[in-house]
Scaffold this active site. Structure first.
Site, short mmCIF file in Angstrom:
data_model
loop_
_atom_site.label_atom_id
_atom_site.label_comp_id
_atom_site.label_asym_id
_atom_site.label_seq_id
_atom_site.Cartn_x
_atom_site.Cartn_y
_atom_site.Cartn_z
CG ASP A 120 83.75 -11.61 0.86
OD1 ASP A 120 83.95 -12.62 1.57
OD2 ASP A 120 82.81 -11.51 0.07
CG HIS A 145 80.70 -14.65 -0.13
ND1 HIS A 145 81.58 -13.82 -0.79
CD2 HIS A 145 80.20 -15.46 -1.08
CE1 HIS A 145 81.60 -14.13 -2.07
NE2 HIS A 145 80.75 -15.12 -2.28
CB SER A 166 82.93 -16.19 -4.73
OG SER A 166 81.97 -15.21 -4.92
#
Ligand code: ASP
Length: 713
Positions: free
Chosen positions: A217, A80, A650
């Site tokens: 991810d 992402h 992230s």
């Protein structure tokens, strides 16, 4: 006596809450105080940050975080995080979002447009120099401007002394502590391997911010530099960057209870904010933003439903909006569940008691909490007006583009240090690039519908908080028919959606722009004074809040007899914890590993649970290779642990006690969305993709064993 006892008990309560709540995202300067050895670290803590080849040199800031995993500039981050760049590289014919992307040779690696990477090289306390810019006679707005100006001077001086480096001054404690960070700044980033969305975003928005999770991810990218090793813009002549340090990958992964730590760039937390701020967030800002985002998502999904090309244009935007929307909803739910505002009010009551128990403290700080609350009251009162004005530029592409080029023309003729940051020489190329990239995603029907909705919202604003430029445009007739007529004409006649025209505008003066009579440029010019006025007010609020918060932090430290860790602010932090499950609700326990079995169980064949057939077959055949968990007898997919993280973490590497990579952080559980205000061992859990799943997908599914080899496996 009784009063004292009550005060002590309350102080104890406050302390107990604060110990866990305040501990978590440690600046690098605090690592030595942590005694990480006693917590489970097996390497010398100095190896994390204090040698020439420290682990911190393997960590990159790419908007969120990434980490080098080879000597040749290969780094890993989340799917992402790279998504915007994947979208920019995708077309209907080469749909890398749907199909994934793999470069089999270096020559096949493609530019990750819009991405840059920063590596923290050093830091230095510049608080005294920054604060010496403030003079007692200054008003609030002047105070903020003086600090901004001094900060820019420090940055300019540092970047001049260190060509090729990037400098930033970060405010650690509002109005109190400022640290100058120096970064190596890499500008040529390329895509290496990105799994298809059905792996990288398996579960989509339904599973986002949730556990149990089965999302792969991750993505691999590579940083490039000029042949002489200096940072450079994209060029075919560039060569892979050689980091001072890269992380070794621990293919055997982790087990429940293992010590782990994360290094990364958490964005923002508000642990030191007052109840009045939290109430503003809970009652005003977050519900409004979540609803507005939901409205936009609904619109864009409808627009893209029939046409994959249109869906692709909206993909990254929808994803970003949905991510924040669900996060805010999680936070709102958590705030209610914990009674967070009330809890903080109780803490503040006790603090107020402490302040008032001493005459000197009372005379200095007796009104501090009320003074802070008064600023938030002002923000509440102005919220609707300022928000609609802001979203007109932020959500409607053509208004935003026109405003940027118009403002650029005004700002670029000022001396560099006097400009708004986006238009300073050091930032302008990126501002330009961002503008041109979003132009590529422009879709008129969506833009028009967004504009219409905001004009309708503007029509409902109450006097005196009306947007003058809009009222003048419609001369008071802001009915739906008038709006439609205006929009039809504006979109028909404007050239703001033409990249060449926009590029030309970037070299024009405001006067030349006025002569063009473009409806959006005209609107930008008309809106400009109101935007400036709001900006000035925001600077004044900040100028009022910063010194108040600085004093509040001092008095709180005195009261609690301890010092605090600064809130997250996009600078490099360490957080540690253990692989660990939790109980999200009565009689429910969540274990800390998910496995391929879960991927199969969730697969429906339909988005977002549409596992690729080849992956389905590999798991059904139990072709686990070297990546099987010894007890689970399956490939672990995601892991859970009790570190303190937020947005920006992230892509943070999850590192084991020996300093090796065991996972890539990408999310938190629903209960942990509240972390930004209050962290708790009880409910705060972060989520990573297990390195064994990363390696298994890369080797078995993508057939990119050469990347494992490059990582030394
Ligand atoms: N998903 C988040 C991000 O995008 C990570 C987090 O907030 O925990 O940064």
């Amino acid at each position: 006596m009784k009063r004292l006892a009550t005060a002590l008990i309350l102080a104890g309560l406050f302390l107990a809450m604060s110990v866990s709540a305040d501990e978590g995202m440690y600046p690098i300067s605090e690592i030595m105080k942590l005694n990480l050895r006693s917590k489970g670290l097996e390497i010398d803590p100095a190896e994390i940050f204090a040698t020439d080849k420290s682990l911190i040199f393997a960590i990159v800031s790419v908007g969120a975080t990434g980490s080098f995993v080879s000597a040749e500039g290969l780094f890993i981050t989340n799917h992402h995080v790279a998504f915007g760049a994947v979208q920019a590289a995708s077309t209907k014919e080469n749909d890398y979002i749907r199909d994934g992307f793999l470069a089999r040779t270096r020559a096949e690696e493609i530019q990750a447009k819009g991405m840059t990477a920063r590596i923290t090289e050093s830091f230095q306390d510049v608080s005294a120099e920054v604060l010496s810019a403030v003079k007692p006679e200054m008003d609030y707005a002047a105070r903020t401007k003086a600090i901004e100006r001094r900060t820019k001077e420090i940055v300019a001086r540092t970047e001049k002394e260190k060509p090729g480096k990037r400098a930033e001054v970060a405010e650690m404690f509002a109005g109190k502590t400022y640290i100058l960070f120096i970064y190596t700044y890499l500008k040529d980033i390329r895509l290496v391997y990105v799994p298809p969305r059905s792996i990288g975003e398996f579960g989509g928005e339904e599973d986002n911010w949730m556990w149990p999770r089965h999302t792969g991810d991750f993505s691999f990218l590579r940083a490039y530099v000029a042949p002489d090793g200096s940072p450079a813009d994209y060029s075919a002549k560039n060569v892979p960057f050689r980091p001072k340090r890269f992380l070794r990958v621990a293919a055997r992964g982790v087990s429940e209870g293992d010590f782990i730590f994360l290094l990364g760039y958490p964005g923002r937390t508000f642990r030191h904010s007052t109840a009045s701020y939290l109430a503003f967030e809970e009652e005003v800002r977050m519900p409004y933003v979540a609803d507005w985002y939901a409205w936009q998502i609904g619109l864009m999904e409808k627009m893209g439903a029939e046409d994959r090309g249109v869906a692709l244009l909206h993909a990254a935007r929808i994803k970003g909006l949905a991510n924040t929307m669900k996060n805010f909803r999680g936070k709102l739910k958590g705030m209610k569940r914990l009674g967070l505002v009330e809890r903080r009010r109780e803490e503040e009551k006790a603090l107020q008691g402490f302040i008032e128990a001493d005459e000197k403290r009372k005379s200095q700080n007796g009104t501090i909490l009320n003074d802070i609350a008064a600023v938030y009251d002002e923000m509440r009162a102005a919220f609707d007006y300022e928000t609609v004005l802001d979203y007109l530029r932020g959500s409607v592409n053509l208004v935003g583009f026109a405003f940027t080029v118009y403002e650029a023309a005004l700002e670029r003729r000022k001396p560099d240090l006097e400009r708004e940051p986006a238009y300073m020489d050091r930032n302008f190329p990126q501002t330009k690039q961002r503008l041109l990239l979003s132009l590529r995603n422009f879709y008129e029907p969506t833009d028009k519908a967004l504009f219409k909705e905001l004009l309708l919202r503007a029509s409902r604003l109450k006097e005196p908080d009306r947007i003058k430029a809009v009222d003048e445009l419609f001369q008071g007739d802001l009915g739906e028919g008038d709006i439609d007529a205006y929009l039809n004409k504006a979109y028909e006649t404007s050239r703001m959606n033409d990249a060449k025209f926009v590029e030309e505008l970037l070299g024009k003066t405001p006067e030349q722009m006025a002569a063009l009579q473009d409806p959006f440029l005209d609107l930008a010019r008309a809106l400009y004074p109101a935007v400036l006025e709001v900006r000035e007010k925001q600077k004044a609020r900040r100028g009022a809040l910063d010194p108040l918060y600085a004093r509040l932090s001092d008095i709180k430290e005195l009261y609690l007899g301890k010092s605090f860790i600064p809130d997250a602010n996009n600078t490099l932090r360490l957080t540690y914890g253990r692989i660990k499950g939790y109980e999200p609700a009565d009689a429910v326990y969540y274990g800390p590993f998910t496995t391929l079995r879960g991927v199969l169980e969730k697969t429906t064949g339909r988005e977002p649970f549409d596992t690729p057939a080849a992956l389905f077959e590999l798991s059904r055949a139990r072709d686990f290779g070297a990546f099987e968990h010894p007890q689970l007898h399956d490939v672990p997919v995601c892991i859970l642990y009790d570190t303190d993280t937020t947005g920006g973490n992230s892509g943070s590497p999850v590192i084991n006690a020996r300093g090796e990579l065991v996972g890539v952080n990408f999310d938190r559980t629903y209960e942990a969305t509240i972390n930004d205000y209050a962290w708790s061992e009880e409910y705060s859990r972060s989520i990573a993709v297990d390195i064994r799943y990363v390696l298994w997908v890369t080797q078995k599914f993508a057939g990119a064993g050469f990347l494992l080899k490059e990582m030394g496996l």
